[in-house]
Design a protein around this motif. Structure first.
Motif, PDB file in Angstrom:
ATOM      1  N   ASN A 253       0.834  -1.201   0.000  1.00  0.00           N
ATOM      2  CA  ASN A 253       0.000   0.000   0.000  1.00  0.00           C
ATOM      3  C   ASN A 253       0.871   1.254   0.000  1.00  0.00           C
ATOM      4  N   ASP A 254       1.696   1.366  -1.016  1.00  0.00           N
ATOM      5  CA  ASP A 254       2.643   2.475  -1.115  1.00  0.00           C
ATOM      6  C   ASP A 254       3.218   2.481  -2.527  1.00  0.00           C
ATOM      7  N   GLU A 255       3.521   3.649  -3.062  1.00  0.00           N
ATOM      8  CA  GLU A 255       4.146   3.732  -4.377  1.00  0.00           C
ATOM      9  C   GLU A 255       5.657   3.582  -4.242  1.00  0.00           C
ATOM     10  N   LEU A 256       6.248   2.704  -5.038  1.00  0.00           N
ATOM     11  CA  LEU A 256       7.702   2.577  -5.072  1.00  0.00           C
ATOM     12  C   LEU A 256       8.242   3.590  -6.073  1.00  0.00           C
ATOM     13  N   THR A 257       9.195   4.410  -5.644  1.00  0.00           N
ATOM     14  CA  THR A 257       9.640   5.538  -6.457  1.00  0.00           C
ATOM     15  C   THR A 257      11.058   5.411  -6.996  1.00  0.00           C
ATOM     16  N   CYS A 258      11.934   4.670  -6.308  1.00  0.00           N
ATOM     17  CA  CYS A 258      13.352   4.621  -6.707  1.00  0.00           C
ATOM     18  C   CYS A 258      14.004   3.369  -6.150  1.00  0.00           C
ATOM     19  N   LEU A 259      15.131   2.968  -6.771  1.00  0.00           N
ATOM     20  CA  LEU A 259      15.799   1.721  -6.421  1.00  0.00           C
ATOM     21  C   LEU A 259      17.306   1.909  -6.286  1.00  0.00           C
ATOM     22  N   GLY A 260      17.948   1.010  -5.506  1.00  0.00           N
ATOM     23  CA  GLY A 260      19.400   0.998  -5.369  1.00  0.00           C
ATOM     24  C   GLY A 260      19.869  -0.350  -4.864  1.00  0.00           C
ATOM     25  N   LEU A 261      21.089  -0.744  -5.232  1.00  0.00           N
ATOM     26  CA  LEU A 261      21.670  -2.018  -4.803  1.00  0.00           C
ATOM     27  C   LEU A 261      22.728  -1.775  -3.735  1.00  0.00           C
ATOM     28  N   PHE A 262      22.766  -2.675  -2.710  1.00  0.00           N
ATOM     29  CA  PHE A 262      23.697  -2.525  -1.589  1.00  0.00           C
ATOM     30  C   PHE A 262      24.245  -3.879  -1.174  1.00  0.00           C
ATOM     31  N   ARG A 263      25.214  -3.791  -0.254  1.00  0.00           N
ATOM     32  CA  ARG A 263      25.812  -4.996   0.340  1.00  0.00           C
ATOM     33  C   ARG A 263      26.263  -5.966  -0.739  1.00  0.00           C
ATOM     34  N   THR A 273       6.606   6.690  -1.517  1.00  0.00           N
ATOM     35  CA  THR A 273       5.943   7.982  -1.340  1.00  0.00           C
ATOM     36  C   THR A 273       5.562   8.247   0.115  1.00  0.00           C
ATOM     37  N   LYS A 274       5.583   7.232   0.962  1.00  0.00           N
ATOM     38  CA  LYS A 274       5.277   7.415   2.380  1.00  0.00           C
ATOM     39  C   LYS A 274       6.529   7.578   3.234  1.00  0.00           C
ATOM     40  N   GLY A 275       7.677   7.712   2.577  1.00  0.00           N
ATOM     41  CA  GLY A 275       8.912   7.965   3.300  1.00  0.00           C
ATOM     42  C   GLY A 275       9.585   6.735   3.867  1.00  0.00           C
ATOM     43  N   LYS A 276       9.133   5.559   3.509  1.00  0.00           N
ATOM     44  CA  LYS A 276       9.736   4.325   4.002  1.00  0.00           C
ATOM     45  C   LYS A 276      10.768   3.786   3.026  1.00  0.00           C
ATOM     46  N   LEU A 277      11.727   3.037   3.574  1.00  0.00           N
ATOM     47  CA  LEU A 277      12.691   2.294   2.769  1.00  0.00           C
ATOM     48  C   LEU A 277      12.347   0.817   2.876  1.00  0.00           C
ATOM     49  N   TYR A 278      12.165   0.167   1.721  1.00  0.00           N
ATOM     50  CA  TYR A 278      11.830  -1.257   1.689  1.00  0.00           C
ATOM     51  C   TYR A 278      13.042  -2.054   1.210  1.00  0.00           C
ATOM     52  N   PHE A 279      13.306  -3.181   1.893  1.00  0.00           N
ATOM     53  CA  PHE A 279      14.472  -4.012   1.603  1.00  0.00           C
ATOM     54  C   PHE A 279      14.021  -5.343   1.000  1.00  0.00           C
ATOM     55  N   TYR A 280      14.756  -5.764  -0.044  1.00  0.00           N
ATOM     56  CA  TYR A 280      14.495  -7.058  -0.689  1.00  0.00           C
ATOM     57  C   TYR A 280      15.798  -7.844  -0.716  1.00  0.00           C
ATOM     58  N   ASN A 281      15.709  -9.125  -0.381  1.00  0.00           N
ATOM     59  CA  ASN A 281      16.871 -10.005  -0.516  1.00  0.00           C
ATOM     60  C   ASN A 281      17.050 -10.388  -1.978  1.00  0.00           C
ATOM     61  N   TRP A 282      18.297 -10.532  -2.387  1.00  0.00           N
ATOM     62  CA  TRP A 282      18.569 -10.906  -3.769  1.00  0.00           C
ATOM     63  C   TRP A 282      17.987 -12.280  -4.078  1.00  0.00           C
ATOM     64  N   ASN A 283      17.366 -12.384  -5.248  1.00  0.00           N
ATOM     65  CA  ASN A 283      16.685 -13.597  -5.700  1.00  0.00           C
ATOM     66  C   ASN A 283      15.394 -13.867  -4.936  1.00  0.00           C
ATOM     67  N   PRO A 293      11.203   3.053   8.614  1.00  0.00           N
ATOM     68  CA  PRO A 293      10.492   4.324   8.467  1.00  0.00           C
ATOM     69  C   PRO A 293      11.420   5.524   8.544  1.00  0.00           C
ATOM     70  N   GLY A 294      11.049   6.563   7.813  1.00  0.00           N
ATOM     71  CA  GLY A 294      11.755   7.841   7.905  1.00  0.00           C
ATOM     72  C   GLY A 294      10.745   8.916   8.222  1.00  0.00           C
ATOM     73  N   THR A 295      10.854  10.053   7.578  1.00  0.00           N
ATOM     74  CA  THR A 295       9.807  11.058   7.712  1.00  0.00           C
ATOM     75  C   THR A 295       8.614  10.611   6.867  1.00  0.00           C
ATOM     76  N   LYS A 296       7.503  11.273   7.015  1.00  0.00           N
ATOM     77  CA  LYS A 296       6.325  10.926   6.219  1.00  0.00           C
ATOM     78  C   LYS A 296       6.388  11.527   4.824  1.00  0.00           C
ATOM     79  N   ALA A 297       7.411  12.335   4.565  1.00  0.00           N
ATOM     80  CA  ALA A 297       7.565  12.943   3.238  1.00  0.00           C
ATOM     81  C   ALA A 297       8.031  11.898   2.229  1.00  0.00           C
ATOM     82  N   ALA A 298       7.553  12.003   1.007  1.00  0.00           N
ATOM     83  CA  ALA A 298       7.901  11.053  -0.046  1.00  0.00           C
ATOM     84  C   ALA A 298       9.391  11.076  -0.345  1.00  0.00           C
ATOM     85  N   ILE A 299       9.953   9.894  -0.609  1.00  0.00           N
ATOM     86  CA  ILE A 299      11.337   9.772  -1.061  1.00  0.00           C
ATOM     87  C   ILE A 299      11.304   9.755  -2.586  1.00  0.00           C
TER      88      ILE A 299
END
Length: 408
Positions: A253-263, A273-283, A293-299
């Motif tokens: 229940n949130d719009e995904l706006t941008c992506l990045g790879l880490f680790r 858009t709700k200011g959260k960072l979502y994490f996905y494991n590879w594969n 959670p961060g601020t409620k402002a959209a990332i």
């Protein structure tokens, strides 16, 4: 008689001359005395000034002066005439490409001493939405609301290839995969894969698994997968080798706006858009493994800085740094007066650049992140909020506690 008269006139002249000399002498003596008095007054005033300068300066004033005298460690701000829709750093040269809402692309040469506009390319008939250099920096890819794709030579500024009406709907984003492949996504959720070795303007693969715009796309170093975020809150993963859908995630229940790879590309991070960072494991792209959670402002955008640090651009005008695993907000990297829309990092990793709604591009020196030690513990919500708003060295605002830290 005439001679006598002349003699008398000569004597009178000599007398007047002597009197004149006497007057001059008296005048010089008087001026000399006045000059001496002035010199004494100047010496006294100078001495008083020296005495005043020798007095210790107020510590608060000294602190203010030190802040004012701090040298810029980044290029100055660029103020554009038109709204900036995207930016892209050249992979090797100190060159920044700037896309605008009128369809133009501007090339700026940047340095700490100043920036200079090198050239302007009038490319698209409508807003240029996304630009990206290829891996060697010789080609600039651009996409637009006018549904076209353009490839331009960055050395000669000549058009290399033009895809007219590449999508039926306006193109939202683009990513360069390798020297031959690139991908595009549009406002209707359609994703297309293109091969430069193919003649014509037909994609080699296309799919539409999303019900809203494709907001961002990234791929890993081995080019195994193409990861596509969407405004419908889901993540579409394409197997580039087999050219098929690898996985479609559940919608959140949130719009995904941008992506990045880490680790080391073992983790995928998505902003929302709700200011959260979502994490996905590879594969394991079916559902996110964690949310922070961060601020409620959209990332609106994010950029990886190190294997564990990400900088996000928010609608509230702030750029924030977050440490990953364990998750901790490090503070504010910089700020704009209005929403921050785009981010990119320069070729040597010294600066990041960001764009705001008031047509400005700002640079931020982020070298201090190299000294950030590993974070070993989590904190409570109250401490998290405090750290989220703490101003880091690159910030234009200095915390009051830090400002007066050397006055104790």
């Amino acid at each position: 008689m005439c001679k006598k008269k002349n003699l008398n006139i000569s004597e009178d002249s000599n007398l007047e001359s002597e009197m004149s000399d006497s007057d001059v002498s008296m005048s010089n003596d008087s001026e000399s005395e006045e000059t001496s008095e002035v010199e004494v007054e100047v010496e006294n005033t100078t001495q008083e000034t020296v005495d005043e300068e020798e007095e210790p300066e107020d510590e608060v004033i000294s602190a203010i002066k030190r802040e004012c005298e701090r040298k810029n460690d980044h290029p100055p701000m660029i103020q554009c005439d038109d709204f900036v829709t995207d930016i892209s750093f050249h992979p090797f040269n100190d060159l920044l490409a700037v896309a605008t809402i009128v369809g133009d692309v501007l090339f700026y040469e940047y340095s700490q001493e100043g920036n200079s506009l090198k050239c302007t390319l009038e490319l698209h008939t409508k807003a240029c939405r996304d630009i990206e250099f290829n891996h060697d920096g010789n080609i600039l890819f651009s996409t637009s609301k006018d549904k076209s794709i353009m490839l331009n030579d960055t050395n000669t500024q000549e058009l290399i290839r033009f895809y007219d009406n590449a999508h039926d709907e306006p193109i939202y984003c683009l990513t360069v995969i390798d020297e031959n492949l690139f991908a595009t996504g549009d406002d209707d959720g359609l994703i297309k894969l293109w091969d430069l070795r193919q003649n014509g303007d037909t994609p080699i693969y296309k799919t539409r698994k999303n019900e809203d715009y494709i907001s961002d796309m990234v791929t890993n170093e081995s080019h195994q997968f193409l990861l596509c975020s969407s405004g419908d809150g889901s993540l579409t993963t394409i197997d580039l080798t087999k050219r098929c859908i690898f996985m479609q995630s559940d919608e959140i229940n949130d719009e995904l706006t941008c992506l990045g790879l880490f680790r080391s590309e073992t983790k995928l991070l998505a902003g929302s858009t709700k200011g959260k960072l979502y994490f996905y494991n590879w594969n394991e792209f079916g559902f996110h493994s964690d949310a922070f959670p961060g601020t409620k402002a959209a990332i609106n955008a994010l950029i990886p800085i190190t294997e564990n640090i990400v900088v996000t651009a928010s609608e509230d005008g702030n750029l924030r740094a977050t440490y990953l695993f364990p998750h901790r907000h490090l503070g504010v990297v910089g700020q704009h007066d209005m929403s921050v829309e785009n981010l990119d990092i320069c070729n040597n990793g010294t600066f990041i650049a960001s764009t705001g709604h008031n047509n400005e591009i700002k640079f931020w020196n982020i070298q201090y992140f190299e000294t950030v030690e590993k974070v070993n513990h989590k904190i409570n919500k109250n401490e998290r909020k405090k750290e989220m708003n703490k101003n880091l060295p690159s910030s234009k605002i200095k915390d009051t506690s830090d400002f007066f830290s050397d006055l104790a």
